[in-house]
Motif scaffolding. Structure first.
Motif, PDB file in Angstrom:
ATOM      1  N   LYS A  98      -7.170  -2.956  -0.206  1.00 53.52           N
ATOM      2  CA  LYS A  98      -6.840  -1.353  -0.144  1.00 53.52           C
ATOM      3  C   LYS A  98      -8.512  -0.695   0.867  1.00 53.52           C
ATOM      4  N   ASP A  99      -9.470  -1.116   0.891  1.00 50.17           N
ATOM      5  CA  ASP A  99     -10.774  -0.254   1.816  1.00 50.17           C
ATOM      6  C   ASP A  99     -10.981  -0.639   3.460  1.00 50.17           C
ATOM      7  N   LYS A 100      -9.933  -1.805   3.616  1.00 49.42           N
ATOM      8  CA  LYS A 100     -10.219  -2.065   4.727  1.00 49.42           C
ATOM      9  C   LYS A 100      -8.833  -1.540   5.646  1.00 49.42           C
ATOM     10  N   LYS A 101      -9.156  -0.571   6.657  1.00 52.35           N
ATOM     11  CA  LYS A 101      -8.587  -0.891   7.656  1.00 52.35           C
ATOM     12  C   LYS A 101      -7.326  -2.390   8.252  1.00 52.35           C
ATOM     13  N   ILE A 102      -6.555  -2.311   8.365  1.00 50.44           N
ATOM     14  CA  ILE A 102      -5.373  -2.948   8.220  1.00 50.44           C
ATOM     15  C   ILE A 102      -4.238  -2.550   9.569  1.00 50.44           C
TER      16      ILE A 102
END
Length: 190
Positions: free
Chosen positions: A47-51
């Motif tokens: 959830k803390d990653k830009k995907i």
């Protein structure tokens, strides 16, 4: 993920010294309620990653990637094809991948139009053993000059080399259930 571990213990079947069969709920027959929870947990781990997109390989990874996408922000899901097809162009990124379970090497391919340089790609797969599928998918992302933000795995065989190979390349690996070993036909988790 306790729900997944419970299902593996109750319905999984060790059929060879290093093979776990989970076709009752994961990779032949799909338990949709379980997949919803798997998707949520994979999404939570990243959830803390830009995907920008999610990448998987046909066929078992497709539904998992879709449920993960749904639990995130509904990013597009791209899957690498294992077999030649008249409908896929020759303009592809590709990498040979050997399947331990099938004892077969396939050339996985993704059409170049599906990735842009510098996109952030999350890789999702059902199993991690020797790491060949994940390394092949990561190679495709690297060929596209995109970024692997992480690799989400449902079941990891922790006694095989997959994780160490992926981490050696610098990839973040998140597994929902890690098997330490098999003992007398039973699964022993870490």
């Amino acid at each position: 993920m306790e729900l997944l571990k419970k299902r593996i213990l109750e319905e999984g079947e060790v059929i060879e010294p290093n093979i776990l069969k989970v076709d009752r709920f994961l990779n032949h027959q799909i338990d949709v309620a379980l997949y919803v929870e798997i998707g949520k947990e994979l999404a939570n781990r990243f959830k803390d990653k830009k995907i920008d997109k999610i990448l998987t390989v046909e066929a078992s990874g497709i539904a998992l990637a879709c449920f993960c996408s749904n639990a995130l922000n509904q990013q597009p899901v791209v899957y690498a094809k294992k077999d030649d097809s008249k409908i896929i162009s020759e303009n592809t990124y590709s990498h040979p991948v050997h399947s331990f379970t099938k004892n077969k090497t396939s050339n996985i391919r993704v059409d170049k139009k599906f990735f842009s340089e510098d996109e952030n790609i999350l890789i999702i797969d059902d199993f991690l053993a020797n790491g060949q599928a994940s390394l092949g998918l990561a190679s495709i992302v690297n060929q596209a000059k995109a970024n692997v933000v992480g690799i989400g795995i449902v079941v990891e065989k922790g006694f095989q080399q997959g994780r160490s190979l992926l981490e050696k390349e610098g990839y973040k690996v998140e597994s929902l259930a890690i098997i330490d070993h098999f003992e007398n036909g039973k699964v022993i988790f870490r």
